[in-house]
Design an enzyme around this catalytic site. Structure first.
Site, PDB file in Angstrom:
ATOM      1  N   VAL A   7       0.845  -1.192   0.000  1.00  0.00           N
ATOM      2  CA  VAL A   7       0.000   0.000   0.000  1.00  0.00           C
ATOM      3  C   VAL A   7       0.878   1.238   0.000  1.00  0.00           C
ATOM      4  CG1 VAL A   7      -1.756   1.283   1.286  1.00  0.00           C
ATOM      5  CG2 VAL A   7      -1.788  -1.214   1.283  1.00  0.00           C
ATOM      6  N   CYS A   8       0.574   2.196  -0.880  1.00  0.00           N
ATOM      7  CA  CYS A   8       1.326   3.445  -0.911  1.00  0.00           C
ATOM      8  C   CYS A   8       0.471   4.550  -0.311  1.00  0.00           C
ATOM      9  CB  CYS A   8       1.714   3.794  -2.349  1.00  0.00           C
ATOM     10  SG  CYS A   8       2.607   5.337  -2.459  1.00  0.00           S
ATOM     11  N   LEU A   9       0.734   4.818   0.964  1.00  0.00           N
ATOM     12  CA  LEU A   9       0.000   5.871   1.661  1.00  0.00           C
ATOM     13  C   LEU A   9       1.032   6.635   2.472  1.00  0.00           C
ATOM     14  CD1 LEU A   9      -2.883   6.934   2.407  1.00  0.00           C
ATOM     15  CD2 LEU A   9      -2.880   5.311   4.285  1.00  0.00           C
TER      16      LEU A   9
END
Lengths: 109, 178
Positions: free
Chosen positions: B107-109
């Protein structure tokens, strides 16, 4: 000149009996609060004036009683427990609240 | 029979265990887990593997709008012992077509980045609630085609939004249903 002064004195003396009320009792109420920008350490969410979460946990374990957990203020005026902040700056040398470069303004209680 | 000397010995043994941050994490989690459940977005739910371990849970997001509407997406969340000095580990266990989530589930957060140079990454003032709202928003407000993790998905969107929509729905139909 002397006459005038005498007249004033007379006036004052005349006013004395005409006082409408006198102060008989005075109850002073003072309010206080901690003189810090934020009173809860945003890292461990415990009041900065109390021992941090880690010190609380450790003092419980070894039952030493009083712990020396000091407060640290940054140049940005944000305050944290020194224990909490020294762990965080190892990772990122910024204030967790305002993201400014962290530098210590003062330490203590 | 339990003697005092035995008890003292046992106590000393217990104290030699190397210091771990786990008790700090657990104390933080008691408050944060409660706050999270009280403020959960209506499209989300939380599932614990073990009721006595607040550090491992599944977040289920069912978007009610946007491209992924109707899908059911599961995120495995692991709050490690170093919390809250480091962010929780998050992996999406539902395969999906999303510019900010890889097909492997990374996940890219920004919130979940351990080290940040721009001040947008993890900070110990963040809470589980912020993580949940961040993941939830990846399906709406935080959806970002400009800085993609799944470059192929972002490129497809750039060339044809219709094709992107079709692929998203295909993935939802195949992987993100009950």
């Amino acid at each position: 000149m002397a006459d005038e002064n005498e007249n004033e004195k007379m006036d004052n003396e005349n006013q004395k009996p005409e006082k409408m009320f006198t102060l008989k009792k005075w109850n002073a109420v003072a309010m206080w609060s901690w003189d810090v920008e934020c009173d809860t350490c945003a890292i461990c969410r415990v009041q900065v004036m109390d021992a941090c979460l880690r010190c609380q946990a450790e003092s419980k374990k070894d039952s030493y009683g009083k712990q020396d957990c000091v407060v640290v203020w940054g140049e940005c005026n944000h305050s944290f427990h020194y224990c909490c902040m020294s762990l965080w700056v190892k990772q990122n040398n910024r204030c967790p609240l305002c993201q400014q470069e962290w530098s210590i303004q003062r330490m203590g209680k | 029979m339990i003697t005092l000397s035995q008890r003292l010995k046992r106590k000393n043994d217990a104290e030699t265990v190397p210091a771990s941050r786990a008790p700090i994490r657990d104390r933080l989690l008691v408050k944060e887990a409660q706050e999270m459940s009280q403020m959960l977005p209506s499209s989300c739910s939380v599932l614990y593997h073990n009721e006595n371990d607040l550090s491992k849970f599944v977040l289920i997001v069912k978007p009610t709008e946007g491209y992924w509407e109707g899908g059911i997406f599961r995120f495995d969340i692991d709050v490690t012992e170093e919390y809250n000095m480091v962010p929780p580990l998050v992996k999406c266990s539902t395969k999906l077509w999303h510019p900010n989530i890889s097909e492997n589930g990374e996940v890219c957060l920004s919130l979940l980045r351990k080290h940040s140079v721009d001040g947008m990454g993890w900070s110990p003032i963040r809470r589980l609630n912020d993580v949940v709202w961040g993941l939830h928003a990846l399906f709406t407000d935080l959806l970002n085609f400009e800085d993609p993790l799944n470059v192929e998905a972002a490129d497809q969107y750039r060339y044809s939004q219709d094709n992107f929509k079709i692929t998203v729905l295909e993935y939802v139909r195949n992987y993100a249903k009950e």
